[in-house]
Design an enzyme around this catalytic site. Structure first.
Site, PDB file in Angstrom:
ATOM      1  N   ARG A  53      24.621  60.112  68.630  1.00 63.02           N
ATOM      2  CA  ARG A  53      24.373  59.363  67.205  1.00 63.02           C
ATOM      3  C   ARG A  53      22.725  59.625  66.978  1.00 63.02           C
ATOM      4  NH1 ARG A  53      24.103  53.930  64.511  1.00 63.02           N
ATOM      5  NH2 ARG A  53      25.185  54.230  62.346  1.00 63.02           N
TER       6      ARG A  53
ATOM      7  N   ILE B 298      23.951  56.428  57.227  1.00 57.80           N
ATOM      8  CA  ILE B 298      24.851  56.731  58.090  1.00 57.80           C
ATOM      9  C   ILE B 298      25.633  55.652  58.500  1.00 57.80           C
ATOM     10  CG2 ILE B 298      23.358  56.380  60.042  1.00 57.80           C
ATOM     11  CD1 ILE B 298      24.440  58.430  61.669  1.00 57.80           C
ATOM     12  N   SER B 299      27.156  55.943  58.417  1.00 60.98           N
ATOM     13  CA  SER B 299      28.239  55.003  58.620  1.00 60.98           C
ATOM     14  C   SER B 299      28.021  54.106  60.001  1.00 60.98           C
ATOM     15  CB  SER B 299      29.474  55.310  58.437  1.00 60.98           C
ATOM     16  OG  SER B 299      29.682  56.050  57.367  1.00 60.98           O
ATOM     17  N   GLN B 300      28.528  52.920  59.837  1.00 65.86           N
ATOM     18  CA  GLN B 300      28.609  52.109  61.148  1.00 65.86           C
ATOM     19  C   GLN B 300      29.497  52.910  62.337  1.00 65.86           C
ATOM     20  OE1 GLN B 300      30.158  48.209  60.200  1.00 65.86           O
ATOM     21  NE2 GLN B 300      30.185  47.455  62.482  1.00 65.86           N
ATOM     22  N   PRO B 301      29.141  53.043  63.283  1.00 62.42           N
ATOM     23  CA  PRO B 301      29.938  53.560  64.441  1.00 62.42           C
ATOM     24  C   PRO B 301      31.402  53.247  64.548  1.00 62.42           C
ATOM     25  CG  PRO B 301      27.640  53.385  65.319  1.00 62.42           C
ATOM     26  CD  PRO B 301      27.799  52.847  64.173  1.00 62.42           C
TER      27      PRO B 301
END
Ligand code: SAH
Length: 213
Positions: free
Chosen positions: A34, A60-63
């Site tokens: 990431r 960027i989305s939450q993992p």
């Protein structure tokens, strides 16, 4: 262990503790770093389970949400996947580990260009990124085995439902942009669509038309 190795280990541990349990998804998330998708000031927070700002006012989305959406999508190696909302390219890169080919669309040209640079740097060759309004889907390449939308619409866009193959799965957040949205899994059967509500989420809105940059 180095600080970086330790942070990456904790990253995977957090994913598991938030119910990302599919071994193939975890392997893909271990392989795709990431840190390659977050630039500037926020790069050092890449291994935290939190959304982070990227260019063009997007995130960027939450993992763990990336993991849960990828898991719900149940991708197999022969699948052709469409993603709406390229953003940093992180979700597309994870899908590229699991699918045959990934098409990803974003309304911001700059995000598409930067994501393409990242894919090239990482040696990823099975992603096609394009600047387009994703609410129309990608009719030229339809039907898709899997469709994932990483921006929230009020309802599943009709063209995307139409471009899902029979037997296909689509995962997307739906709801008003300024409130809590629901993550939905749509399965297309021979006689229609089945809808499952997975969990509350919060995404940036799906916006019609192309962006300024
Ligand atoms: N999947 C991304 C995060 C996406 S953030 C990642 O892994 O980093 C949501 C993205 O959807 C933003 O980049 C935004 O520009 C894009 N978007 C919003 N509306 C869109 C539309 N109609 N068509 C294509 N992209 C859209």
């Amino acid at each position: 262990m180095t600080d970086l190795a330790e942070r990456k280990m904790r990253f995977l541990f957090t994913l598991r503790s938030k119910r990302v349990t599919d071994a193939r998804v975890l392997t893909a998330m271990e392989r795709i770093d990431r840190g390659e998708f977050v630039r500037g000031l926020f790069a050092e927070r890449a291994y935290e389970d939190t959304p982070l700002p990227i260019a063009c006012g997007q995130t960027i989305s939450q993992p763990s949400v990336v993991g849960l959406m990828t898991q719900a999508l149940d991708v197999s190696p022969r699948d052709k996947v469409l993603e709406i909302g390229t953003g940093s390219g992180y979700q597309a890169a994870i899908l590229s580990e699991l699918a045959r080919r990934v098409y990803t669309l974003d309304r911001h040209k700059r995000l598409v260009r930067e994501a393409e640079e990242t894919f090239a740097r990482l040696g990823i060759t099975n992603i096609t990124a394009m600047t387009a309004d994703g609410s129309h889907g990608l009719p030229d390449q339809a039907p898709f085995d899997r469709i994932i939308v990483t921006a929230a619409a009020e309802d599943p866009p009709g063209p995307l439902l139409a471009q899902l193959r029979i037997g296909g799965i689509m995962v997307l957040p739906v709801g008003q942009s300024d409130t809590v949205q629901s993550l939905i899994k749509v399965t297309r059967g021979p006689d229609g669509y089945e809808y499952d509500e997975l969990r509350p989420v919060r995404f940036v809105p799906l916006v019609e038309g192309l962006g300024q940059d």
